[in-house]
Design an enzyme around this catalytic site. Structure first.
Site, mmCIF file in Angstrom:
data_model
loop_
_atom_site.group_PDB
_atom_site.id
_atom_site.type_symbol
_atom_site.label_atom_id
_atom_site.label_comp_id
_atom_site.label_asym_id
_atom_site.label_seq_id
_atom_site.Cartn_x
_atom_site.Cartn_y
_atom_site.Cartn_z
ATOM 1 N N VAL A 52 0.973 10.426 -5.421
ATOM 2 C CA VAL A 52 1.219 11.807 -5.051
ATOM 3 C C VAL A 52 2.518 12.470 -5.600
ATOM 4 O O VAL A 52 3.597 12.068 -4.577
ATOM 5 C CB VAL A 52 0.922 11.932 -3.391
ATOM 6 C CG1 VAL A 52 0.888 13.287 -3.004
ATOM 7 C CG2 VAL A 52 -0.447 11.251 -3.098
ATOM 8 N N HIS A 92 -5.859 -5.841 -2.919
ATOM 9 C CA HIS A 92 -6.480 -6.039 -1.811
ATOM 10 C C HIS A 92 -6.803 -7.581 -1.456
ATOM 11 O O HIS A 92 -7.672 -7.998 -0.820
ATOM 12 C CB HIS A 92 -7.915 -5.354 -1.845
ATOM 13 C CG HIS A 92 -7.819 -3.808 -1.622
ATOM 14 N ND1 HIS A 92 -8.685 -2.904 -1.637
ATOM 15 C CD2 HIS A 92 -6.522 -3.031 -1.432
ATOM 16 C CE1 HIS A 92 -8.297 -1.820 -1.425
ATOM 17 N NE2 HIS A 92 -6.943 -1.622 -1.421
ATOM 18 N N THR A 93 -5.997 -8.699 -2.325
ATOM 19 C CA THR A 93 -6.299 -9.829 -1.991
ATOM 20 C C THR A 93 -5.167 -10.195 -0.768
ATOM 21 O O THR A 93 -5.267 -11.048 -0.106
ATOM 22 C CB THR A 93 -5.091 -10.579 -3.178
ATOM 23 O OG1 THR A 93 -5.155 -11.782 -2.793
ATOM 24 C CG2 THR A 93 -3.867 -9.967 -3.397
ATOM 25 N N ASP A 132 -9.414 -9.418 1.857
ATOM 26 C CA ASP A 132 -9.914 -10.789 1.225
ATOM 27 C C ASP A 132 -10.093 -11.583 2.301
ATOM 28 O O ASP A 132 -8.996 -12.265 2.672
ATOM 29 C CB ASP A 132 -8.683 -10.947 0.193
ATOM 30 C CG ASP A 132 -8.966 -12.355 -0.460
ATOM 31 O OD1 ASP A 132 -9.706 -13.207 -0.110
ATOM 32 O OD2 ASP A 132 -8.150 -12.440 -1.554
ATOM 33 N N ASN A 154 -4.154 8.571 4.695
ATOM 34 C CA ASN A 154 -2.997 8.279 5.476
ATOM 35 C C ASN A 154 -3.141 8.144 7.185
ATOM 36 O O ASN A 154 -2.440 7.193 7.525
ATOM 37 C CB ASN A 154 -1.657 8.828 5.104
ATOM 38 C CG ASN A 154 -1.339 8.732 3.573
ATOM 39 O OD1 ASN A 154 -1.461 7.599 3.142
ATOM 40 N ND2 ASN A 154 -0.745 9.699 2.939
ATOM 41 N N GLY A 171 4.199 11.557 -7.610
ATOM 42 C CA GLY A 171 5.283 10.485 -8.337
ATOM 43 C C GLY A 171 5.874 9.805 -7.111
ATOM 44 O O GLY A 171 5.771 10.089 -5.925
ATOM 45 N N HIS A 184 0.615 4.707 -2.283
ATOM 46 C CA HIS A 184 0.106 6.200 -1.643
ATOM 47 C C HIS A 184 1.502 7.136 -1.788
ATOM 48 O O HIS A 184 1.409 8.312 -1.867
ATOM 49 C CB HIS A 184 -0.121 5.941 0.017
ATOM 50 C CG HIS A 184 -1.384 5.518 0.045
ATOM 51 N ND1 HIS A 184 -2.126 5.874 1.184
ATOM 52 C CD2 HIS A 184 -2.200 4.703 -0.603
ATOM 53 C CE1 HIS A 184 -3.354 5.327 1.104
ATOM 54 N NE2 HIS A 184 -3.318 4.615 -0.038
ATOM 55 N N PRO A 241 -7.304 7.849 -3.731
ATOM 56 C CA PRO A 241 -8.860 7.305 -3.681
ATOM 57 C C PRO A 241 -9.455 7.212 -2.357
ATOM 58 O O PRO A 241 -8.642 6.719 -1.348
ATOM 59 C CB PRO A 241 -9.032 6.135 -4.483
ATOM 60 C CG PRO A 241 -7.580 5.656 -4.603
ATOM 61 C CD PRO A 241 -6.806 6.840 -4.308
ATOM 62 N N ARG A 261 0.730 -1.173 0.123
ATOM 63 C CA ARG A 261 0.172 -0.082 0.079
ATOM 64 C C ARG A 261 0.803 1.292 0.080
ATOM 65 O O ARG A 261 0.473 2.229 -0.558
ATOM 66 C CB ARG A 261 -0.888 0.041 0.955
ATOM 67 C CG ARG A 261 -1.863 1.066 1.139
ATOM 68 C CD ARG A 261 -2.970 1.067 2.461
ATOM 69 N NE ARG A 261 -3.955 2.021 2.175
ATOM 70 C CZ ARG A 261 -4.292 2.819 3.106
ATOM 71 N NH1 ARG A 261 -3.655 2.959 4.563
ATOM 72 N NH2 ARG A 261 -5.471 3.689 3.014
HETATM 73 C C1 HEM Z 1 -8.898 1.473 -5.779
HETATM 74 C C2 HEM Z 1 -8.784 2.626 -5.212
HETATM 75 C C3 HEM Z 1 -8.335 2.017 -3.747
HETATM 76 C C4 HEM Z 1 -9.117 2.299 -2.628
HETATM 77 C C5 HEM Z 1 -10.256 3.229 -2.376
HETATM 78 C C6 HEM Z 1 -8.430 2.069 -1.488
HETATM 79 C C7 HEM Z 1 -8.574 2.038 -0.017
HETATM 80 C C8 HEM Z 1 -8.009 1.226 0.808
HETATM 81 C C9 HEM Z 1 -8.360 1.544 2.237
HETATM 82 C C10 HEM Z 1 -9.670 2.158 2.918
HETATM 83 C C11 HEM Z 1 -7.710 0.406 2.948
HETATM 84 C C12 HEM Z 1 -7.752 0.216 4.539
HETATM 85 C C13 HEM Z 1 -6.956 1.161 5.162
HETATM 86 C C14 HEM Z 1 -7.212 1.142 6.782
HETATM 87 O O1 HEM Z 1 -8.068 0.727 7.254
HETATM 88 O O2 HEM Z 1 -6.272 1.614 7.560
HETATM 89 C C15 HEM Z 1 -6.706 -0.219 2.057
HETATM 90 C C16 HEM Z 1 -5.868 -1.107 2.281
HETATM 91 C C17 HEM Z 1 -4.892 -1.536 1.218
HETATM 92 N N1 HEM Z 1 -4.731 -1.089 0.245
HETATM 93 FE FE1 HEM Z 1 -6.061 0.059 -0.942
HETATM 94 N N2 HEM Z 1 -7.430 1.228 -2.015
HETATM 95 C C18 HEM Z 1 -7.235 1.520 -3.363
HETATM 96 C C19 HEM Z 1 -6.438 0.777 -4.109
HETATM 97 C C20 HEM Z 1 -5.065 0.183 -3.839
HETATM 98 C C21 HEM Z 1 -3.983 0.058 -4.716
HETATM 99 C C22 HEM Z 1 -3.910 0.485 -6.210
HETATM 100 C C23 HEM Z 1 -3.186 -0.743 -4.022
HETATM 101 C C24 HEM Z 1 -1.611 -1.268 -4.411
HETATM 102 C C25 HEM Z 1 -1.188 -1.132 -5.523
HETATM 103 C C26 HEM Z 1 -3.603 -0.963 -2.668
HETATM 104 C C27 HEM Z 1 -2.980 -1.741 -1.416
HETATM 105 C C28 HEM Z 1 -3.689 -1.667 -0.390
HETATM 106 C C29 HEM Z 1 -3.419 -2.828 0.568
HETATM 107 C C30 HEM Z 1 -2.132 -3.957 0.334
HETATM 108 C C31 HEM Z 1 -4.036 -2.572 1.725
HETATM 109 C C32 HEM Z 1 -3.896 -3.345 3.054
HETATM 110 C C33 HEM Z 1 -2.800 -2.690 3.832
HETATM 111 C C34 HEM Z 1 -2.681 -2.995 5.307
HETATM 112 O O3 HEM Z 1 -3.239 -4.228 5.745
HETATM 113 O O4 HEM Z 1 -1.789 -2.660 6.136
HETATM 114 N N3 HEM Z 1 -4.820 -0.247 -2.664
HETATM 115 N N4 HEM Z 1 -7.076 0.294 0.865
#
Ligand code: HEM
Ligand SMILES: *[C@@H]1O[C@H](CO)[C@@H](O)[C@H](O)[C@H]1NC(C)=O
Length: 329
Positions: free
Chosen positions: A78, A202-203, A249, A102, A80, A74, A172, A70
């Site tokens: 932002v 998000h897998t 997931d 963040n 680059g 992030h 997003p 993640r």
């Molecule tokens: C499509 C738009 C996306 C949205 C709205 C989004 C939103 C979020 C949110 C809300 C969380 C949970 C954060 C929390 O509760 O603290 C999350 C977790 C995560 N996101 Fe996304 N995400 C998006 C795309 C992506 C992309 C493109 C990636 C990486 C290439 C990504 C990787 C991750 C990962 C791996 C987690 C788990 C992090 C952890 O367990 O510490 N996400 N995301």
């Protein structure tokens, strides 16, 4: 242009011609200067050192792999991939750590800080950027969790500033609709297929109750048993249990695979922003195909991650090589 220049004798016009010449001579996009062998002479062990740091961090806490995946998103989305996300606030700017996406949520910055210290012990200070370490660490996390590997071109430099406003604007939100999410990705040059592939991150990993509460209580495109399951650990009242975690997931939160897409097809996406990818819109067919074909997901994901790593890098004499990833030199 030669004919234009010949008939251009007034100062304002000559200025225009000079500008046109400058633009025509502009260098290739900075990403053309990234290369896998950038540190071959100056820090040949950089990839081994980062991988060892990522492995030990994941051994301490499995979730850290997801957090590092993640983190690169992030950073790169932002301004680059310039390690701006790692900067603490200063007197001259408010950084990105308190942006909506963040605050109380970004993880892994301390792991990057400690890997950076280790790289500098091995190769000397002032050689390897924090920005490169973030991108390499994300790849190593994907591999460590069972995903497909890909090459990481390096040679990025670190920003001297960060932008709270850009982070709030470009990242997003989990409450957004498909049109808004598509807009944010297309402004960074990503098409629908790349958007869906990258969302496949998000897998792995976890989300806090506050990010999925409206979905599990109010959305209608959700499997009722799944909603009830998640409600059991996420109270409906705002402010209560906000930080309670659920896996993005449910099948395998620590294993990189295509289960996420199968969950979406079964209306078991955790975030509203996950389920919009499969809700009767233009991305449905992509979700269905990834849910049936893990290898096309793995390939598309790897390519999209390389592309994300190429977003707006600072190169050459731009920026700096930070000593401490948390602050400018
Ligand atoms: C499509 C738009 C996306 C949205 C709205 C989004 C939103 C979020 C949110 C809300 C969380 C949970 C954060 C929390 O509760 O603290 C999350 C977790 C995560 N996101 Fe996304 N995400 C998006 C795309 C992506 C992309 C493109 C990636 C990486 C290439 C990504 C990787 C991750 C990962 C791996 C987690 C788990 C992090 C952890 O367990 O510490 N996400 N995301
Ligand atoms: C569900 O929607 C209702 C009506 O708009 C709203 O009052 C309530 O706060 C929402 N609940 C959650 C958990 O978002």
């Amino acid at each position: 242009m030669a004919a234009g220049a010949a008939s251009c004798l007034r100062p304002w016009c000559m200025g225009l011609v000079a500008l046109a010449v400058l633009l025509a001579a502009a260098p290739f996009p900075a990403s053309a200067q990234l290369s896998v062998s950038f540190y071959a002479n100056t820090c040949p062990s950089v990839f081994d050192t980062v991988r060892a740091g990522v492995r030990s961090a994941i051994n301490r806490e499995t979730r850290m792999g997801a957090s590092l995946i993640r983190l690169v998103f992030h950073d790169c989305f932002v301004n680059g991939c310039d390690a701006s996300v790692l900067l603490d606030d200063t007197g001259s700017f408010v950084g990105e750590k308190t942006a909506r996406g963040n605050q109380n949520s970004l993880r892994g910055t301390n792991v990057i800080d400690s890997i950076k210290a280790q790289v500098d012990r091995v190769c000397g200070a002032g050689i390897v950027s924090c920005a490169d370490i973030v991108v390499i660490a994300a790849r190593d996390s994907v591999v460590e969790l069972g995903g497909q590997s890909y090459s990481v071109p390096v040679g990025r430099r670190d920003a001297r500033t960060a932008s709270l406003a850009a982070a709030n604007n470009d990242l997003p939100s989990p409450f957004e609709e498909l049109a808004d999410i598509r807009g944010k990705f297309s402004r960074k040059g990503f098409n629908d297929r790349e958007l869906v592939a990258l969302s496949g991150s998000h897998t792995v990993g976890f989300a806090q109750c506050r990010t999925f509460r409206p979905r599990i209580y109010n959305d209608t495109n959700i499997d009722p048993a799944f909603a009830a399951l998640r409600q059991a650990n996420c109270p409906s009242a705002a402010g209560s249990g906000d930080g309670n975690l659920a896996p993005l997931d449910a099948q395998s939160p620590n294993r990189f695979g295509n289960n996420y897409f199968q969950a979406l097809v079964n209306r078991r996406g955790l975030l509203h922003s996950d389920q919009v990818l499969f809700n009767g819109g233009v991305t449905d067919s992509i979700v269905t195909s990834y849910s049936n074909d893990p290898s096309s997901f793995n390939t598309d994901f790897a390519n999209a991650m390389v592309k994300m790593g190429n977003l707006g890098p600072l190169t050459g004499t731009q920026g700096e090589i930070r000593t401490d990833c948390k602050r400018v030199n």
